[in-house]
Structures are given as C-alpha cells and as structure tokens.
Write an enzyme that holds these catalytic residues in place. Structure first.
Site: not given
Ligand code: GDP
Ligand code: IMO
Ligand code: MG
Length: 427
Positions: A12-13, A15-16, A223, A332, A39-42, A128, A304
């Site tokens: 997860g996280d 950069g989806k 995720q 980067d 989920a937390g998508h930035t 979460t 993280r």
């Molecule tokens: P997601 O859950 O997969 O959508 O990812 P998150 O948003 O939780 O985490 C990705 C983080 O990396 C966010 O803070 C984005 O703004 C940041 N991000 C995405 N692509 C890049 C990149 O190429 N470089 C940097 N430095 N940050 C990035």
């Molecule tokens: P995005 O979409 C990273 C992790 C939680 C925990 C496990 C179970 O932003 O990538 P839950 O609340 O789903 O029952 O927690 O999954 N988790 C994530 N880790 N990114 C996420 O979403 C996540 N969604 C759940 O931290 O370990």
């Molecule tokens: Mg996220």
C-alpha cells in the site's frame, strides 16, 4: 472496451492516487472496487494536496464519473465529510454514484475494530481502526446492511434492529464496551438516507453499459497485493482482495474486459501496521528514507515502516494480478545513496527462495539476498524523459523491469500530477 486497472504491488501507499489522478484526466469513469476509508490516496495538482479515502481519485477531473462499486464498504459519515471538504474547496462533487449493492460500514464496526485491536494487545494487526474487518466479516456472515436497504426505510430499520441487538451483545458481553442506542442510530441514518438516495445507482448496469459503449474505465485499487486477504501476510492483511481479480468481483466486470493492469511499485518498500517485512531498515538509513519520502500514513498519520525494494514481493504481485505494466514511483527519494540494495530472494533455514512463503513463521526467518546498485546524486525531480535520468537510475529501473518481466509505463519523480517520465503511452 477499455478497462484499465491500477493496483498496489507492495503493502500500500505506493502512489496509486497519483497514478489514478494522472490517468483520470483522460478516462470517462473511475471506479473504486474494494476496501473502504482505510485507504488514503494522495493527489497533488499545482502544489495543492488532496487526500482521498472513499472517493475515487478521479474526482478532481469533473468529466469522469466516479463510482463506488459493490465491493467497497462505505462509512457514509466519512463519505459525506469528504464530499463536504472537497466542496468547501470549490470542487464539484455531483459526479458520484454509489452501488446499491455496496455494504454500509456502521458505527458499531468502527467500535468493534477498536475493541478487537485493544483486546489483542501485542498480537494486534495494527489496523486503521476504521471498522473494515468487522464490516467485511458481517458481509460474509450475511448480516450486513447494504446501500439498497436505505432506499426501503422499513427494511433498513427492521434489519438494523436485529443486527444491532447482536452487535451490542458482542460489544458489551465480549469486550465490555459501550452499546449503541437504536433510536439514535435510526435518526442519524434518516439524515444520511436523504443525502445518499440521489447518488444510489445500479452500478452493475452503469459500469457494464459504459464498457459496451467503448468508454474508458479506470478501476482504482486500494491497499495492495501483500495486504490481500488470500495472498498477503495473513493475518496481517486487510479484509478484501485488492487485486485485478478483485475488480471482477467488486465491480461486476468480466476478466475479459480488463485490457491493461498497472501495478504501482514504490522504488523502495514501506508498510504500515504489524507483520513481516524482510528488508525493513530499523536504523538511521530507514529514518532518512522515511523523512525524505515523507512516509507518514495518509489515513492515520502513523510513521510508516521503511526498507529496501523487495522484488520477490513485486514479482508475486505481477503474477497474481497479471500486471501488463508497472508504474515506478518515488525514485527521487533514492537520490544520494552510494549503494542501493535490492532484495532479489530470501534465505530461509539455509535454502534460497524467490517466492513469498505462506507461513509467517517461515517468512519471519527470511534473510534478504541483496544485489547492490550504484546510486546517483543528481536531482531527478525535474526529469521528464527516461533518457534525462542519471545512468545509474536508469539501470535501477531496467533491473526492476528485467526481474519482474514487466515493462515500466512511467517513472514518477515528484508528487505532482505531471512529475513523471513516461516510458510507454498510457492511454
Ligand atoms: P497511495 O495510497 O498508493 O495512493 O499512496 P499515498 O498517497 O498513501 O502515499 C504516496 C505518497 O507519496 C504521497 O504523499 C504522494 O504525494 C507521494 N508521492 C507520489 N509519487 C511520488 C514521487 O514520485 N516522489 C515523491 N517524492 N513523492 C511521491
Ligand atoms: P492505501 O489504499 C497501507 C493496513 C493497515 C493494517 C492492515 C489492516 O492508502 O494504500 P485495515 O484497517 O484494512 O483492517 O488494516 O492493512 N492498511 C494499509 N496500509 N495503505 C493502505 O491503503 C492500507 N489500508 C490498510 O495498516 O496493517
Ligand atoms: Mg495510502
């Protein structure tokens, strides 16, 4: 037909949100198919950061219809808070449709998640605490409330009465927690209902009709593969299938309709919550990666866990999802290291593996086998062509492609929508 999928290839996280937003500017529909507000998508556009939890990351492109499909668990309070926030910032949100078959994530699910984690003590999952597990558990136990129940108020109230009695017993008798008041909850949902009714749709028809009309649909995973309920590091997983197969189940789409499946791969690894993490760096290098990459949870704010790139993990995602492309993000963040270790296999009890074992006892013993790459020092955040990247950065990317047998469609070099080197046309 044009079904595009974006899924996470690690924990997860990756950069989806950024990748979905980028593609979202060119599609007709963006569909969330599983998970919930865990989920937390930035998304960052012109310096402005937006974090999306339940709404598809296509929401910033008003031309795309945003659909929350049946496989998602919806906390309506969170949904409307998110919409209110976006509207307060001037974003139009009249392009959202909610599947009548989606499950409602109820206040008692959130409370049960908190109570279960507390009771588990040091065996907690590190969820979460958004009620995701308890909501999916109720779905499969067939006592869940669905969005369509809201349309028929008597049915909703009747079902809620029965299920709340059961949930209050669980809360009070097993965990010694505070029960919920039925009348209060009915009142809260009466208001929710008014707001939600106009957004409810038959998403099976909506999505499939769009595919029949040759519209371009983007399915947004939340995720990632290693958090998958079947193939992740169980029980340290989430409670849904964040895979391409999850699209078929969660959005009612045939596998034959999925043309391109893009796995997002962070150039290193991060994980939030408990569970094995072979390449984790619990040291100054890890702290540096966390700070440079700003690795703090977009949903919970938790720091993280960070480590080097683990390619057996990514390879697992390539196979399970049938990835046609990988999108490599945050390259980067790796600038300025003399050597970059990449895990290409594991040693477990003296034997070498390039796959992820099911048993956590086994996986817990895994030692990484690293291949070392020379680093680079140049600022790459302004590179917009692959050729502009330092040769060592190019080699790093090429090795990921080679190991996974999957071409990279883009390399992301900063958080902004436009901060990418495009290697293969996306749409
Ligand atoms: P997601 O859950 O997969 O959508 O990812 P998150 O948003 O939780 O985490 C990705 C983080 O990396 C966010 O803070 C984005 O703004 C940041 N991000 C995405 N692509 C890049 C990149 O190429 N470089 C940097 N430095 N940050 C990035
Ligand atoms: P995005 O979409 C990273 C992790 C939680 C925990 C496990 C179970 O932003 O990538 P839950 O609340 O789903 O029952 O927690 O999954 N988790 C994530 N880790 N990114 C996420 O979403 C996540 N969604 C759940 O931290 O370990
Ligand atoms: Mg996220």
């Amino acid at each position: 037909m044009a079904g595009y999928v974006v899924v996470g290839a690690q924990w997860g996280d990756e950069g989806k949100g950024k990748v979905v937003d980028l593609l979202g500017t060119r599609v007709n529909m963006v569909v969330r198919f599983q998970g919930g507000n865990n989920a937390g998508h930035t998304v960052v556009v012109n310096g402005k950061k937006t974090v999306l939890h339940l709404l598809p990351s296509g929401i910033l492109n008003h031309d795309a219809l945003c659909v929350i499909a049946a496989g998602v668990v919806i906390n309506p309070f969170v949904l409307f808070k998110e919409i209110d926030q976006l509207e307060a910032e001037g974003q139009k949100c009249d392009n959202i449709r909610i599947s009548d078959r989606a499950q409602l994530l109820m206040p008692y699910h959130v409370r049960l998640d908190e109570l279960e984690e507390k009771r588990a003590g040091d065996k907690k999952i590190g969820t979460t605490k958004n009620g995701i597990g308890p909501c999916y558990a109720d779905k499969y136990s067939r006592v869940g409330l669905r969005v369509c129940d809201l349309a028929d108020w008597d049915v909703f109230c009747d079902k809620l009465k029965t299920v709340l009695e059961l949930k209050n017993e669980e809360i009070t008798k097993i965990y010694g927690g505070e029960p919920f008041d039925y009348d209060e909850m009915v009142e809260q949902f009466r208001q929710i209902r008014e707001r939600m009714l106009p957004m409810i749709a038959d998403a099976v028809d909506l999505v499939n009709k769009a595919l029949e009309e040759n519209k371009i649909i983007l399915f947004e995973g939340a995720q990632a593969n290693m958090l998958d309920i079947n193939y992740g590091t169980y029980p340290y997983v989430t409670s849904s299938s964040p895979t391409a197969a999850g699209v078929c189940e969660g959005a009612a789409v045939s596998p034959s309709k999925l043309d391109r499946i893009i796995g997002v791969v962070k150039a290193y690894s991060t994980r939030v919550g408990e569970g094995p993490f072979v390449t984790e760096q619990l040291n100054a290098t890890g702290d540096k990666l966390r700070e440079t990459g700003f690795e703090y949870g977009a949903t919970t704010g938790r720091p993280r866990r960070v480590g080097w790139l683990d390619l057996p993990v990514v390879k697992q995602a390539v196979r399970i999802n049938g990835l046609t492309d990988i999108a490599i993000t945050k390259l980067d963040v790796l600038t300025g290291y003399e050597k970059l270790p990449v895990c290409v296999g594991y040693t477990i009890d003296g034997k070498e593996y390039d796959t992820v074992p099911a048993s956590l006892k086994q996986y817990g013993k895994a030692e990484p086998i690293y291949k070392y790459f020379d680093g680079w020092t140049e600022d790459i955040t302004k590179c917009r062509n692959f050729d502009e990247l330092p040769v060592n950065a190019q080699k790093y990317v090429r090795f990921i492609e080679e190991y996974t047998g999957t071409p990279a469609c883009l390399v992301s070099v900063n958080p902004e929508r436009e901060g990418n080197c495009i290697l293969r046309p996306l749409l």
